[in-house]
Design an enzyme around this catalytic site. Sequence first.
Site, mmCIF file in Angstrom:
data_model
loop_
_atom_site.group_PDB
_atom_site.id
_atom_site.type_symbol
_atom_site.label_atom_id
_atom_site.label_comp_id
_atom_site.label_asym_id
_atom_site.label_seq_id
_atom_site.Cartn_x
_atom_site.Cartn_y
_atom_site.Cartn_z
ATOM 1 N N GLU B 51 0.817 -1.228 0.000
ATOM 2 C CA GLU B 51 0.000 0.000 0.000
ATOM 3 C C GLU B 51 0.843 1.267 0.000
ATOM 4 O O GLU B 51 0.448 2.287 -0.560
ATOM 5 C CB GLU B 51 -0.959 0.010 1.190
ATOM 6 C CG GLU B 51 -2.130 -0.953 1.055
ATOM 7 C CD GLU B 51 -1.842 -2.338 1.609
ATOM 8 O OE1 GLU B 51 -0.677 -2.619 1.952
ATOM 9 O OE2 GLU B 51 -2.785 -3.150 1.699
ATOM 10 N N PHE B 113 -12.279 -6.940 13.090
ATOM 11 C CA PHE B 113 -11.151 -7.418 12.303
ATOM 12 C C PHE B 113 -10.763 -6.361 11.262
ATOM 13 O O PHE B 113 -11.600 -5.828 10.549
ATOM 14 C CB PHE B 113 -11.525 -8.729 11.593
ATOM 15 C CG PHE B 113 -10.434 -9.246 10.705
ATOM 16 C CD1 PHE B 113 -9.215 -9.653 11.241
ATOM 17 C CD2 PHE B 113 -10.609 -9.298 9.330
ATOM 18 C CE1 PHE B 113 -8.202 -10.104 10.419
ATOM 19 C CE2 PHE B 113 -9.598 -9.769 8.508
ATOM 20 C CZ PHE B 113 -8.382 -10.168 9.051
ATOM 21 N N GLN B 114 -9.484 -6.066 11.193
ATOM 22 C CA GLN B 114 -8.927 -5.068 10.268
ATOM 23 C C GLN B 114 -9.579 -3.702 10.433
ATOM 24 O O GLN B 114 -9.791 -2.975 9.473
ATOM 25 C CB GLN B 114 -9.018 -5.548 8.819
ATOM 26 C CG GLN B 114 -8.091 -6.742 8.563
ATOM 27 C CD GLN B 114 -7.867 -7.048 7.094
ATOM 28 O OE1 GLN B 114 -8.722 -6.783 6.263
ATOM 29 N NE2 GLN B 114 -6.703 -7.585 6.767
ATOM 30 N N LYS B 163 -17.728 -0.508 4.643
ATOM 31 C CA LYS B 163 -18.065 -1.549 3.662
ATOM 32 C C LYS B 163 -19.564 -1.595 3.355
ATOM 33 O O LYS B 163 -19.963 -1.737 2.204
ATOM 34 C CB LYS B 163 -17.593 -2.902 4.193
ATOM 35 C CG LYS B 163 -17.822 -4.066 3.229
ATOM 36 C CD LYS B 163 -17.278 -5.354 3.839
ATOM 37 C CE LYS B 163 -17.777 -6.582 3.094
ATOM 38 N NZ LYS B 163 -16.935 -6.923 1.936
ATOM 39 N N MET B 478 24.302 8.648 3.702
ATOM 40 C CA MET B 478 24.135 9.957 4.336
ATOM 41 C C MET B 478 24.329 9.870 5.845
ATOM 42 O O MET B 478 24.960 10.720 6.447
ATOM 43 C CB MET B 478 22.759 10.539 3.982
ATOM 44 C CG MET B 478 22.561 11.965 4.468
ATOM 45 S SD MET B 478 23.811 13.099 3.804
ATOM 46 C CE MET B 478 22.935 13.768 2.382
#
Lengths: 165, 564
Positions: B51, B113-114, B163, B478
């Site tokens: 993602e 969930f999630q 959803k 760096m």
Amino acid sequence: MRHVLSVLVENEPGVLSRVAGLFSGRGFNIESLNVATTLDPGVSHMTITTSGDEQIIEQIIKQLRKLITSIKVVDFAELSCVEREMMLIKVQADDARRGEVLRIADIFRCKVVDVSLNDLTLEATGTQEKTQAIINLLARFGIKDIVRTGTLAMRRSMQPDGQQA
Amino acid sequence: MPKELTGAQILLESMYREGVTTFFGYPGGAVIDIYDALADSPLEHILVRHEQGAVHAADGYARASGKVGVCLVTSGPGATNAVTGIATAYADSIPMVIFTGQVSSPLIGNDAFQEVDIVGITRPCTKHNYLVKDLTKLAQTIRQAFYLARTGRPGPVLVDLPKDLMQAKTEFVWPEEVRMRSYNPNYKPNLVQLRRAAELAVEAKRPLILMGGGVVGSNAGPALKRIAERFSIPVVSTLMGLSGFPCTHPLWMGMVGMHGAVYANRALTETDLIIAVGTRFADRVTGKLSVFAKNAHIVHVDIDPTSIRKNVKVDVPVVADCRETLEQLYQVLEACAKTTDFTADHKEWLDRLNMFRQEYPLSYSKNGNIKPQHVIEALSQLAPENTIIATEVGQNQMWSAQFFQFTTPRTWLTSGGLGTMGYGLPAAMGAQCAKPDSLVVNVAGDGSIQMNIQEMATIVENKLPVKVLILNNCNLGMVRQWQELFYAGNYMATCMTGQPDFVKLAEAYGAEGYRIVHESELMETLAKALSSPNPAIIDVHIDREEKVYPMVPAGAALDEMLLT
């Protein structure tokens, strides 16, 4: 320097969190914050008391204005306004001391809102200086509990220069 | 009876009406209905491998095209994986809309969930965000999200989509207009301030234009060039402003700041008037604030009032769009200037800066090893005009900024504000989607390339001919440089000895792999790789000891530079 800011915001979930997050995320100081709906149920009014130097206050105001949900931000330091705070204070007041506590309450025009054998609960309204003075005077009796609203403010309709605000 | 659409269909239709053609995403349980509806939509979807890649790709797409970048991720871990990308876009003011799936409305707040409170999580790193609770407001919310993302100071806007709303049906009503009483960015400059700015500019003996990312973001490059040329004012840029003004122009005085050119930082130190356009005077630009541009008046143009007087005191604030301001400033200056001969007036100043440029050019010494600066010079030489350069973060980014000769706006994609390693590869991928005919090169280090290397699969799958140029020094260069200079050579955790064989890795992904270990092969192999129609990784083994110079140590003044 202490500043009282008046902030009109959209009355929707998460707005308080946006304002509070802005202050905490940028290290600004909130002394008190008050929020309730206005006559328009879609709009809430916040009174925020904060402090900082000129540059910080300018940033706070700009950052508040930048929030998509804020409609109007006014700094009351630039205007003449009425400031009030309400306080509920529970003081130890047995028979021997009740009279003295009530006399002080009377001087400050406090209301007795609850009473028991050992204590009195007073309702006080005024500027923060006044509520602080009440606390200072009642401290020696023993203060059991305090809740304060923080400052509420409204600008005066007629400003000192005679102009209508 | 009007036709009813599902929430998923309304979302896709709204995206289409907002002009979206391509977006980046990754499916999951909470967004599966949207993917289901996608089959019947004309929108092109690029399936990424992580993602974070989707968000950076949308960001690269936005920077290269000027359009709003769009991505879609699922709830919970999909959304939290997107956060770094969102914060990156926020720090650099990139217009973007992020759609996140959310658990069904009745489950919100139940630790389902999630489930995460992504609106809460992203509040400080989005311009604004929404949780849609009412399906009838979905189209309007999406319209507002795009409007907010692209107007004013652009930024990422997140829309969280439960959803059940994606499954439910309602009548689709597209709001033709967006009206928000609490949001009204000001584009028009204040004429009084413009006149004050013009008066200062006419008076100034050593004026300087300092441009930032806002010049690129508002497409103000041509207007800026017109002013610079007409009034003979040299131009310096922040890291974010690069590509806004051609590096080949005689008035170009380079990048300022921590790794800016000596002559650029000298210009900032000695100028008597800074016309700052679309920059926020970040700490990497100003160095020690108390001595920054001590003798200069400052005109500060920015569309975001909070940028003004945040870090430096300003004489003339102009809260407005950079392009509109520069166009109007030209007219006002012209009227103020009357008979002033700017070329003659500023000759001494330009001569002085050119003298610094000759005396302290950006340089490096050759020692038989491949020098990274040389690689970027070679890239700059071989790359056709309009080549888009993306970078990761660290030495690779600074060498690219210093040595690539940008000539066209929107050809420089770098994570300037947040400094996100792993940004470059997916950003290059997004840019290639926006500009299929341009050469897109991601300049990377061997450390940062591995932060989102998985997007090579997306690149190959979609036949995007992105080139990855790895400046490989087997170190986190760096940080190592700081350890060498400021931490007594205590090289903790910066040496990476277990690096993969990047050529084999490229081949494993189905891309081309090239390795360059001798200076003599550089030009030929690089030219061959760049002209390939396929994606490729070019692994260049550079001098491990090479550092980025000049360098202003953190907290030092701009004229206290380390040169070697």
